[in-house]
Design a protein around this motif. Structure first.
Motif, mmCIF file in Angstrom:
data_model
loop_
_atom_site.group_PDB
_atom_site.id
_atom_site.type_symbol
_atom_site.label_atom_id
_atom_site.label_comp_id
_atom_site.label_asym_id
_atom_site.label_seq_id
_atom_site.Cartn_x
_atom_site.Cartn_y
_atom_site.Cartn_z
ATOM 1 N N UNK A 50 69.160 80.242 1.255
ATOM 2 C CA UNK A 50 68.597 79.191 2.110
ATOM 3 C C UNK A 50 67.080 79.100 1.928
ATOM 4 N N UNK A 51 66.409 80.251 1.925
ATOM 5 C CA UNK A 51 64.942 80.269 1.819
ATOM 6 C C UNK A 51 64.477 79.608 0.526
ATOM 7 N N UNK A 52 65.095 79.970 -0.608
ATOM 8 C CA UNK A 52 64.654 79.430 -1.898
ATOM 9 C C UNK A 52 65.083 77.982 -2.085
ATOM 10 N N UNK A 53 66.157 77.552 -1.417
ATOM 11 C CA UNK A 53 66.556 76.142 -1.495
ATOM 12 C C UNK A 53 65.543 75.255 -0.792
ATOM 13 N N UNK A 54 65.018 75.729 0.326
ATOM 14 C CA UNK A 54 64.011 74.962 1.071
ATOM 15 C C UNK A 54 62.645 75.045 0.409
ATOM 16 N N UNK A 55 62.279 76.258 -0.039
ATOM 17 C CA UNK A 55 60.981 76.449 -0.688
ATOM 18 C C UNK A 55 61.114 77.531 -1.753
ATOM 19 N N UNK A 56 60.969 77.202 -3.042
ATOM 20 C CA UNK A 56 61.106 78.198 -4.106
ATOM 21 C C UNK A 56 60.261 79.440 -3.832
ATOM 22 N N UNK A 57 60.831 80.613 -4.123
ATOM 23 C CA UNK A 57 60.171 81.882 -3.808
ATOM 24 C C UNK A 57 59.749 82.588 -5.097
ATOM 25 N N UNK A 58 58.438 82.654 -5.393
ATOM 26 C CA UNK A 58 57.977 83.420 -6.557
ATOM 27 C C UNK A 58 58.369 84.892 -6.417
ATOM 28 N N UNK A 59 58.714 85.518 -7.540
ATOM 29 C CA UNK A 59 59.169 86.907 -7.522
ATOM 30 C C UNK A 59 58.131 87.816 -8.159
ATOM 31 N N UNK A 60 57.714 88.829 -7.389
ATOM 32 C CA UNK A 60 56.800 89.853 -7.892
ATOM 33 C C UNK A 60 57.621 90.878 -8.668
ATOM 34 N N UNK A 61 57.379 90.992 -9.977
ATOM 35 C CA UNK A 61 58.214 91.862 -10.816
ATOM 36 C C UNK A 61 58.130 93.330 -10.406
ATOM 37 N N UNK A 62 57.133 93.703 -9.612
ATOM 38 C CA UNK A 62 57.076 95.084 -9.115
ATOM 39 C C UNK A 62 58.282 95.400 -8.220
ATOM 40 N N UNK A 63 58.860 94.349 -7.644
ATOM 41 C CA UNK A 63 60.006 94.551 -6.764
ATOM 42 C C UNK A 63 61.281 94.896 -7.534
ATOM 43 N N UNK A 64 61.228 94.822 -8.883
ATOM 44 C CA UNK A 64 62.384 95.245 -9.672
ATOM 45 C C UNK A 64 62.697 96.721 -9.435
ATOM 46 N N UNK A 65 61.649 97.511 -9.206
ATOM 47 C CA UNK A 65 61.863 98.938 -8.922
ATOM 48 C C UNK A 65 62.642 99.112 -7.615
ATOM 49 N N UNK A 66 62.333 98.268 -6.633
ATOM 50 C CA UNK A 66 63.026 98.341 -5.343
ATOM 51 C C UNK A 66 64.477 97.868 -5.468
ATOM 52 N N UNK A 67 64.691 96.861 -6.303
ATOM 53 C CA UNK A 67 66.065 96.435 -6.573
ATOM 54 C C UNK A 67 66.839 97.562 -7.256
ATOM 55 N N UNK A 68 66.143 98.318 -8.116
ATOM 56 C CA UNK A 68 66.770 99.465 -8.766
ATOM 57 C C UNK A 68 67.173 100.531 -7.761
ATOM 58 N N UNK A 69 66.300 100.779 -6.776
ATOM 59 C CA UNK A 69 66.620 101.747 -5.719
ATOM 60 C C UNK A 69 67.845 101.284 -4.939
#
Length: 322
Positions: free
Chosen positions: A260-279
């Motif tokens: 819903x959030x990205x459909x209303x307003x695209x959300x840029x992704x900080x690639x540093x958060x890939x580590x958190x997705x890995x966790x």
């Protein structure tokens, strides 16, 4: 208003607003003759994720993408490692076949899908960095599509097995239900605005990143409904509800809230958060493996305690990373 005070006011407003919205909307749905099972598995279940939705949606609209994305990822990590860890230490969690082989894999699928979508620019350019990674409107629609499939599956399985909704929906008069729904929505909007503004202010004052605040303070605050629900279920010996609440919330957070959030307003992704997705992915895999170590199909107290230690180590890593 000082940022800390905004957070102290905003987070409780989110929690109260989510409860009022779920209760009022659930009662309205029953007044419209929607089956209680469907209400319990959809509207009431979404109520525990309403604070995350309000924060992420408003953060995306106010150009604070790290809070929008960090709130969801951080909340999911807190749900998995902190909440299930605390619940499992209180009472070992014996899981059904459905949770082990359907819900947990679906939760892992949501992480994989999100990781692929937010890194599409990097993947398509093979690391050449030709464009920013953004969770755009088309990808948001795709996430909502996955959510619709999950919702259809949950309701279909519940109906075919003849199960009743685990959440109790209060029957209220039409005026009271309407008032609670509207009041809950207003509280969510106000609380979301204060929380996003306060989180940004705290990050600036501490010299920390918005991602750090979103992954910790905001994420833990918006996970409180899941914590209360799961602890109450564990005390009553209802492991399915305790675990199902967390797993369902994590799936909702990724597919519905970020969709819903990205459909209303695209959300840029900080690639540093890939580590958190890995966790998050590693914790989900470990959760699945724990059901086949020690007592079969059970997450025992020692394994739950390991989850808590992992969460403590993760927060320590975030503090160092900044």
């Amino acid at each position: 208003m000082p940022p800390v005070l905004q957070l102290l006011i905003g987070l409780p407003l989110l929690l109260v607003g989510g409860h009022f919205l779920a209760t009022g909307a659930g009662a309205l749905a029953l007044r419209l003759r929607i089956p209680q099972l469907t209400v319990g598995l959809t509207i009431v279940a979404m109520g525990t994720s309403a604070p995350e939705l309000a924060v992420s949606l408003l953060a995306a609209m106010r150009s604070s993408p790290d809070i929008a994305m960090g709130n969801v990822i951080g909340s999911n990590i807190a749900n998995l490692l902190l909440i299930l860890g605390a619940v499992g230490v209180l009472r070992p969690l014996t899981l059904t076949t459905s949770i082990r082989w359907r819900e947990i894999p679906f939760m892992l699928l949501s992480i994989i899908v999100l990781a692929a979508l937010v890194n599409d620019a990097s993947l398509s350019s093979m690391g050449s960095g030709t464009g920013p990674d953004v969770l755009g409107r088309g990808e948001g629609v795709a996430l909502i599509g996955f959510f619709a499939v999950y919702l259809y599956y949950v309701v279909s399985v519940a109906r075919s097995s003849g199960m009743q909704a685990e959440e109790e929906v209060t029957t209220l008069s039409l005026p009271v239900a309407s008032l609670m729904t509207v009041g809950g929505l207003i509280a969510l909007i106000a609380g979301g605005r204060l929380t996003v503004s306060g989180a940004s202010g705290v990050a600036l004052a501490m010299g920390a990143s918005e991602a750090l605040v979103g992954l910790t303070i905001v994420a833990i605050g918006t996970s409180l409904p899941e914590l209360v629900t799961s602890l109450a279920a564990a005390r009553q010996g209802n492991a399915d509800l305790a675990v199902g609440n967390v797993v369902g919330s994590n799936i909702f957070n990724i597919f519905w809230i970020l969709g819903v959030s990205s459909t209303i307003s695209p959300v840029p992704f900080n690639t540093r958060l890939n580590a958190d997705l890995g966790v998050l992915a590693a914790g989900t895999l470990l959760f699945f493996l724990f059901t086949y170590t020690g007592r079969r199909h059970t997450v025992d107290r020692g394994e739950a305690a390991l989850f808590l230690l992992m969460y403590a180590a993760y927060v320590g890593y975030l503090a160092v990373r900044g």
